[in-house]
Structures are given as C-alpha cells and as structure tokens.
Design an enzyme around this catalytic site. Structure first.
Site, PDB file in Angstrom:
ATOM      1  N   HIS A 120      -2.945   3.639   0.379  1.00  0.00           N
ATOM      2  CA  HIS A 120      -1.616   4.250   0.307  1.00  0.00           C
ATOM      3  C   HIS A 120      -0.571   3.172   0.577  1.00  0.00           C
ATOM      4  O   HIS A 120      -0.708   2.395   1.521  1.00  0.00           O
ATOM      5  CB  HIS A 120      -1.496   5.373   1.339  1.00  0.00           C
ATOM      6  CG  HIS A 120      -0.212   6.127   1.218  1.00  0.00           C
ATOM      7  ND1 HIS A 120       0.022   7.039   0.202  1.00  0.00           N
ATOM      8  CD2 HIS A 120       0.913   6.082   1.953  1.00  0.00           C
ATOM      9  CE1 HIS A 120       1.249   7.520   0.330  1.00  0.00           C
ATOM     10  NE2 HIS A 120       1.808   6.959   1.384  1.00  0.00           N
ATOM     11  N   SER A 147      -1.946   0.885   3.678  1.00  0.00           N
ATOM     12  CA  SER A 147      -2.998   1.383   4.563  1.00  0.00           C
ATOM     13  C   SER A 147      -4.200   1.806   3.734  1.00  0.00           C
ATOM     14  O   SER A 147      -4.045   2.454   2.696  1.00  0.00           O
ATOM     15  CB  SER A 147      -2.516   2.625   5.329  1.00  0.00           C
ATOM     16  OG  SER A 147      -1.298   2.402   6.003  1.00  0.00           O
ATOM     17  N   ASP A 156      -2.945  12.282   2.871  1.00  0.00           N
ATOM     18  CA  ASP A 156      -2.630  10.976   3.461  1.00  0.00           C
ATOM     19  C   ASP A 156      -2.761  10.990   4.990  1.00  0.00           C
ATOM     20  O   ASP A 156      -2.081  10.229   5.692  1.00  0.00           O
ATOM     21  CB  ASP A 156      -1.210  10.511   3.066  1.00  0.00           C
ATOM     22  CG  ASP A 156      -1.068  10.320   1.554  1.00  0.00           C
ATOM     23  OD1 ASP A 156      -2.066   9.957   0.911  1.00  0.00           O
ATOM     24  OD2 ASP A 156       0.037  10.535   1.030  1.00  0.00           O
TER      25      ASP A 156
HETATM   26  C1  GAR Z   1      -0.872   1.400  -5.583  1.00  0.00           C
HETATM   27  O1  GAR Z   1       0.321   0.875  -5.032  1.00  0.00           O
HETATM   28  C2  GAR Z   1      -1.466   2.431  -4.648  1.00  0.00           C
HETATM   29  O2  GAR Z   1      -1.288   2.135  -3.292  1.00  0.00           O
HETATM   30  C3  GAR Z   1      -0.678   3.658  -5.046  1.00  0.00           C
HETATM   31  O3  GAR Z   1      -0.578   3.587  -6.437  1.00  0.00           O
HETATM   32  C4  GAR Z   1      -0.573   2.217  -6.836  1.00  0.00           C
HETATM   33  C5  GAR Z   1      -1.638   2.031  -7.881  1.00  0.00           C
HETATM   34  O4  GAR Z   1      -1.565   0.761  -8.444  1.00  0.00           O
HETATM   35  N1  GAR Z   1      -1.319   4.847  -4.612  1.00  0.00           N
HETATM   36  C6  GAR Z   1      -0.647   5.920  -4.187  1.00  0.00           C
HETATM   37  O5  GAR Z   1       0.547   5.987  -4.168  1.00  0.00           O
HETATM   38  C7  GAR Z   1      -1.540   7.066  -3.748  1.00  0.00           C
HETATM   39  N2  GAR Z   1      -0.755   8.093  -3.141  1.00  0.00           N
HETATM   40  P1  GAR Z   1      -2.768   0.190  -9.306  1.00  0.00           P
HETATM   41  O6  GAR Z   1      -3.065   1.257 -10.380  1.00  0.00           O
HETATM   42  O7  GAR Z   1      -2.207  -1.054  -9.912  1.00  0.00           O
HETATM   43  O8  GAR Z   1      -3.922  -0.045  -8.392  1.00  0.00           O
END
Ligand code: GAR
Length: 225
Positions: A120, A147, A156
């Site tokens: 997260h 986190s 979360d």
């Molecule tokens: C990341 O920043 C992750 O932490 C977030 O989505 C992005 C995915 O990026 N997740 C959330 O917000 C979950 N609630 P990615 O597809 O490049 O890994």
C-alpha cells in the site's frame, strides 16, 4: 529457498502496469529471491502487466471482474471463486497483491489467511484507501512512504510487516511523490517475500512472527538484512 529446498511459489494479482510485479520477477530471475511466480492474474483485460508477462514467459491471464454480473449487480462471489480456482490450481503458496485495486471479501481473505500480502502506498495506518499521495500532500505530511502488510478482512488494516519512509519535498506533486514512493515499493516487496521464503517471517495464531518473536510494530527498510 524454502525449508523444502524449493522456491516459494507465488501468485501475483494485478490491475495495472505491474511495476511491482516486474521488480519481484527480476529478483526471482537473478536468484536473489528464493521464489518463483507461477501465476499472474488481473481483474482487467487491459492491464499493462498482461502483455509484459507474455513477453517474459510468465503464466498470466485476466479474470475480468466486469463480466461477473448477477441481477444487475457485481457478482463478487463468482468473481472471487474464479480467482481462487486458478490460484489454487497453480499450487501457489503465497498470494501477492501488487496494485490489485479491488476490495476482497472476508471469505477470500479467510481462504488465504496468513498467505496473502498487499503493498500500500502510504505509511499505514495513515491514508488507507485510494489517492494516498494527494492526501499526504493535502495533509501537509512531512514524510510519506509505503507498507507491506498481511491482508485481513479490514481494508488496509492487517498487520504491517515492513515500511519505507520518504521525505515530502516542498515542490512535490502527487506524481513526483508517487515516483519516490514507488522506487521504495520495489525494494520492500521482495524483502518481505524473501523473509517468508526463508521462514524468517511466519504467520502463527493470526499474527506475524519475525525471527521467532511476535512482530508488534512494523520493521523499517534498512533496519535489518
Ligand atoms: C502501487 O503504488 C501500489 O502500492 C498501489 O498501486 C500501485 C501499483 O503499481 N496499490 C494500491 O494502491 C492498493 N490499494 P504497479 O502496477 O506499477 O505495481
């Protein structure tokens, strides 16, 4: 390697571009993470991670949430049952949510209790939910971060294992801050998965234990090797 001497089998669930997935895959490929990605699943047909997996020879498919409808409503049970069927058939030992933008039911979470992780983009419990970078800026936070936590039925809200802190700089936008956090995310996830693969991190009686001691507060990246 796991205690059995084989790499930890991972299912990775994504919704978008999959940069966290790619970071984990790179560590599996270069041998610094004792794990192997056996299945990638997306809830969206158009996730950028899917063509990337195809280019890497990683098994991946979409289970499109939008196609699960019953009486005009989202059929969450049907969607999650389809996910569970593919995950379980893959023999995955750990389910890794990497930018998977769906709330999972208590039934799904219970099925993978102690085997389900999420990353997260905030210093939980601060800024649960969406738009974390915008909210950190609006709140005037001086630091922000990411986190990795076990998933429980509370959104979360499961026990946080590892965090990375980054500064919020005076001219930050949500995009510059997101990029600074994301580069830390790419370190965090492999670190935690590696601890599980080597049994340093275990789930016992509904709580995490690290090196045999109850983990009552999140570890910080760089604190331990
Ligand atoms: C990341 O920043 C992750 O932490 C977030 O989505 C992005 C995915 O990026 N997740 C959330 O917000 C979950 N609630 P990615 O597809 O490049 O890994």
């Amino acid at each position: 390697m796991t205690a059995s001497g084989t790499p930890l089998r991972l299912a990775v669930l994504v919704s978008g571009r999959g940069s966290n997935l790619a970071a984990i895959a790179a560590r599996c490929a270069d041998g610094t993470l004792a794990a192997t990605i056996v299945q990638v699943l997306s809830d969206r047909e158009d996730a950028g991670a899917l063509p990337w997996c195809a280019s890497q020879g990683i098994a991946a498919r979409a289970i499109a949430a939008a196609t699960f409808r019953q009486d005009g409503q989202f059929d969450r049970d049907g969607f999650e049952s389809a996910l569970m069927q593919v995950i379980d058939a893959s023999g995955a030992q750990l389910v890794v949510l990497a930018g998977f933008m769906r709330v999972l039911s208590a039934r799904f979470v219970a099925h993978y209790a102690g085997r389900l992780l999420n990353i997260h983009p905030s210093l939980l419990p601060r800024h649960k939910g969406l738009h974390t970078h915008e909210r950190a800026l609006a709140a005037g936070d001086l630091e922000h971060g990411a986190s990795v936590h076990y998933v429980t039925a509370e959104l979360d809200g499961g026990p946080v294992v590892l965090q990375a802190h980054v500064p919020v700089l005076p001219n930050d936008t949500a995009d510059t801050l997101a990029a600074r956090v994301l580069s830390q995310e790419h370190q965090l996830y492999s670190q935690v998965i590696g601890w599980i693969a080597t049994d340093r991190l275990q789930w016992q009686n509904g709580r995490p234990r690290f090196d045999g001691i109850a983990l009552n507060a999140p570890l910080q990246i760089g604190e331990l090797t």
